[in-house]
Design a protein around this motif. Structure first.
Motif, PDB file in Angstrom:
ATOM      1  N   TYR A  11      10.564  -4.568  -8.456  1.00  0.00           N
ATOM      2  CA  TYR A  11      10.927  -3.419  -9.301  1.00  0.00           C
ATOM      3  C   TYR A  11      12.363  -3.046  -8.967  1.00  0.00           C
ATOM      4  O   TYR A  11      12.638  -2.408  -7.957  1.00  0.00           O
ATOM      5  N   HIS A  14      13.865   0.474  -7.945  1.00  0.00           N
ATOM      6  CA  HIS A  14      13.561   0.985  -6.611  1.00  0.00           C
ATOM      7  C   HIS A  14      13.741  -0.106  -5.552  1.00  0.00           C
ATOM      8  O   HIS A  14      13.372   0.092  -4.400  1.00  0.00           O
ATOM      9  N   PRO A  37      -5.863  -4.294  -1.661  1.00  0.00           N
ATOM     10  CA  PRO A  37      -5.766  -2.864  -1.368  1.00  0.00           C
ATOM     11  C   PRO A  37      -4.966  -2.144  -2.453  1.00  0.00           C
ATOM     12  O   PRO A  37      -4.189  -2.757  -3.175  1.00  0.00           O
ATOM     13  N   SER A  38      -5.181  -0.858  -2.560  1.00  0.00           N
ATOM     14  CA  SER A  38      -4.475  -0.034  -3.533  1.00  0.00           C
ATOM     15  C   SER A  38      -2.958  -0.190  -3.350  1.00  0.00           C
ATOM     16  O   SER A  38      -2.469  -0.161  -2.229  1.00  0.00           O
ATOM     17  N   GLY A  39      -2.250  -0.382  -4.439  1.00  0.00           N
ATOM     18  CA  GLY A  39      -0.791  -0.466  -4.375  1.00  0.00           C
ATOM     19  C   GLY A  39      -0.261  -1.839  -4.015  1.00  0.00           C
ATOM     20  O   GLY A  39       0.937  -2.003  -3.781  1.00  0.00           O
ATOM     21  N   CYS A  40      -1.131  -2.867  -3.979  1.00  0.00           N
ATOM     22  CA  CYS A  40      -0.654  -4.185  -3.568  1.00  0.00           C
ATOM     23  C   CYS A  40      -0.034  -4.948  -4.740  1.00  0.00           C
ATOM     24  O   CYS A  40       0.582  -5.998  -4.546  1.00  0.00           O
ATOM     25  N   GLY A  41      -0.182  -4.459  -5.936  1.00  0.00           N
ATOM     26  CA  GLY A  41       0.471  -5.111  -7.073  1.00  0.00           C
ATOM     27  C   GLY A  41      -0.495  -5.706  -8.079  1.00  0.00           C
ATOM     28  O   GLY A  41      -0.117  -6.574  -8.872  1.00  0.00           O
ATOM     29  N   LYS A  42      -1.734  -5.238  -8.099  1.00  0.00           N
ATOM     30  CA  LYS A  42      -2.729  -5.804  -9.012  1.00  0.00           C
ATOM     31  C   LYS A  42      -2.401  -5.469 -10.473  1.00  0.00           C
ATOM     32  O   LYS A  42      -2.389  -6.348 -11.335  1.00  0.00           O
ATOM     33  N   SER A  43      -2.130  -4.184 -10.744  1.00  0.00           N
ATOM     34  CA  SER A  43      -1.787  -3.802 -12.121  1.00  0.00           C
ATOM     35  C   SER A  43      -0.490  -4.470 -12.550  1.00  0.00           C
ATOM     36  O   SER A  43      -0.341  -4.899 -13.696  1.00  0.00           O
ATOM     37  N   THR A  44       0.444  -4.556 -11.618  1.00  0.00           N
ATOM     38  CA  THR A  44       1.705  -5.232 -11.890  1.00  0.00           C
ATOM     39  C   THR A  44       1.447  -6.656 -12.371  1.00  0.00           C
ATOM     40  O   THR A  44       2.025  -7.108 -13.369  1.00  0.00           O
ATOM     41  N   ARG A 194       1.064  -5.119   0.016  1.00  0.00           N
ATOM     42  CA  ARG A 194       2.334  -5.395  -0.613  1.00  0.00           C
ATOM     43  C   ARG A 194       3.365  -5.788   0.447  1.00  0.00           C
ATOM     44  O   ARG A 194       3.376  -5.184   1.517  1.00  0.00           O
TER      45      ARG A 194
END
Ligand SMILES: Nc1ncnc2c1ncn2[C@@H]1O[C@H](COP(=O)(O)OP(=O)(O)O)[C@@H](O)[C@H]1O
Ligand SMILES: [Mg+2]
Lengths: 232, 246
Positions: A11, A14, A37-44, A194
């Motif tokens: 990204y 940032h 884990p949450s925030g590891c980039g799955k949605s990305t 991440r």
């Protein structure tokens, strides 16, 4: 077949390295689950595969055309009813087919409701119905059953398994719930924290949704996944 | 219930008026019957009815011009951040500028006719329309657009089913606000710059010392604009409901 090769995502604004180096394949009619884990980039990752984000390095190859996406948020149009939201993505489709899908996800009685008058779980099921009615070759699901209770979630997982069997649609399902993955997946990829890489992967041959998670094999599998997730 | 109070309130005003007309000279407070007669005279005269139409057509022209300008400027302000930042101070100045100050300039440009009235009316509502269009565009949820693209909706469908419903609540509320303001400023502009239209006739009546004429025209204006306001509100709300259903 979907092929992801040496995917890297930063990204820029940032200067955040979200995905370091991902390679994997989803074969036709396969159910692949990604745990991380949450925030590891799955949605990305799903945004890149679905062509919503073109700003990445590496390769994403998909040899068919239609990708259905159940977003992490429902993304229903607030000014359209349940039925209208579903039918919008396939205007040539038959109404009967849409109603049948609404029935399968158990929200047919609410077809004339606006999204704001539904619970979170019902909205999510509407969003699933939409992706199914679209007639996808590949279905992306981003933690779709987070807000459902246990019983309903099992029903939905069964529905996904059934659709996968009936239609040969490939499924790429992202979650942080290990049990979901153990119940449904043909293959499980475990992502690291991440910046994410694939930390481990598991193949399961038992028939989806006909597995006993209490059996030693699955208890062992679960422990190995937990260990992988907890690895620094 | 509210109907009952409306009637009582109306009767109170009429009583005060009636008492006032007994105390003061007809030049200061004309009697109810004089004003009533004057209203009938206006409504039965084709020439004077034409004056009302003239004001209405000026109002319509105002709304058309302000919306054409407002939509184009508001659109660019919505999609272009630099333009939006440049526009912001201009709008702020415009919003606090008294219409009369602009009126003087408009008279110098256009002369004593209906045009300055239209000009100030346009300027009075332009900021509202620009801002409502701009806010509407800024409030379009990019995630919904992404959803539309993911499911390969046509450009028309994305426009009709996602963009228009996203911005229309902002635009209708902008319209509701600006309609009242346009009505008021158009008559004010007419009073000060022309002898035609409702405002022109108010100022004529004043110069001829016909207080009953002034009040008669004022009452006609209030009823007329009240009606327009109600009709427009009903139409806009109807549009909103069909949006939600269809
Ligand atoms: N648009 C964005 N701009 C900058 N950083 C982002 C953006 N979207 C997500 N991120 C960051 O990228 C990382 C991965 O996000 P995400 O893919 O949403 O994780 P997950 O879905 O696995 O919870 C997070 O640290 C998040 O803060
Ligand atoms: Mg996510």
């Amino acid at each position: 077949m979907l092929k992801v090769k040496n995917l890297k995502k930063v990204y820029q604004e940032h200067s955040l390295l979200a995905i370091k180096d991902l390679s994997f394949t989803v074969h036709d009619s396969e159910i692949v689950m990604i745990i991380g884990p949450s925030g590891c980039g799955k949605s990305t990752l799903l945004n890149i595969i679905s062509n919503n984000d073109n700003n990445y390095l590496g390769e994403v190859i998909f040899d068919k055309s239609k990708i259905g996406y159940v977003f992490q948020e429902d993304r229903l149009l607030p000014w359209k009813t349940v039925e209208e939201n579903v039918r919008l993505v396939n205007m040539e489709g038959e109404r009967e087919a849409a109603l049948k899908i609404l029935d399968a996800v158990d929200i047919l009685p609410f077809k004339d409701y606006l999204p704001k008058n539904l619970s979170g779980g019902m909205r999510q099921r509407c969003s699933i119905a939409r992706a199914l009615y679209y007639g996808s070759d590949l279905l992306l699901l981003d933690e779709p059953f987070k807000s459902l209770d246990h019983l309903l979630r099992n029903e939905m997982l069964k529905l996904i398994a059934k659709i996968n069997q009936d239609t040969n649609i490939s499924i790429l399902y992202v979650t942080h719930d290990i049990d979901e993955a153990l119940l449904l997946a043909d293959r499980i990829f475990v992502l690291s924290k991440r910046p994410s890489i694939i930390a481990d992967d598991f193949r399961i041959i038992e028939h989806p949704m006909k597995r006993n998670l209490e059996s030693p094999k699955f208890v062992d599998l679960k422990n190995r996944i937990i260990n992988t997730l907890e690895r620094p | 219930m509210t109907k009952k109070y409306n009637i009582i309130s109306f009767l109170i005003i009429m009583t005060i008026w009636w008492i006032g007309s007994k105390i003061f000279s007809p030049l200061v407070v004309p009697s109810i019957s004089m004003v009533g007669g004057s209203i009938l005279k206006i409504l039965s005269s084709p020439y004077l009815r034409y004056q009302i139409l003239l004001t209405l057509s000026r109002l319509l022209l105002t709304l058309i011009i302000a919306n054409l300008l407002g939509f184009s400027i508001g659109y660019f302000a919505g999609v272009n951040q630099i333009f939006r930042k440049l526009l912001k101070p201009i709008l702020s100045v415009l919003q606090v500028t008294p219409p009369v100050a602009i009126l003087i300039i408009a008279i110098m440009w256009f002369g004593f006719n209906g045009k300055p009235a239209i000009a100030i009316s346009v300027l009075a509502i332009l900021p509202t329309i620009i801002i409502s269009v701009q806010e509407g565009i800024l409030n379009i949820d990019n995630k919904l657009i992404q959803m539309g693209k993911t499911f390969k909706l046509s450009k028309e469908s994305i426009f009709k089913d996602i963009i228009i419903p996203s911005i229309s609540p902002h635009i209708t509320s902008g319209w509701k606000i600006s309609l009242g303001a346009a009505c008021k400023t158009i008559v004010m502009g007419e009073v000060l710059t022309t002898t035609t239209g409702i405002g022109g006739n108010i100022s004529e009546a004043r110069m001829n010392l016909e207080s009953e004429g002034v009040i008669a025209w004022t009452i006609i204006t209030i009823v007329l604009f009240g009606l327009i306001d109600q009709i427009v509100k009903i139409l806009l709300n109807k549009g909103k409901k069909t949006d939600a259903k269809s």
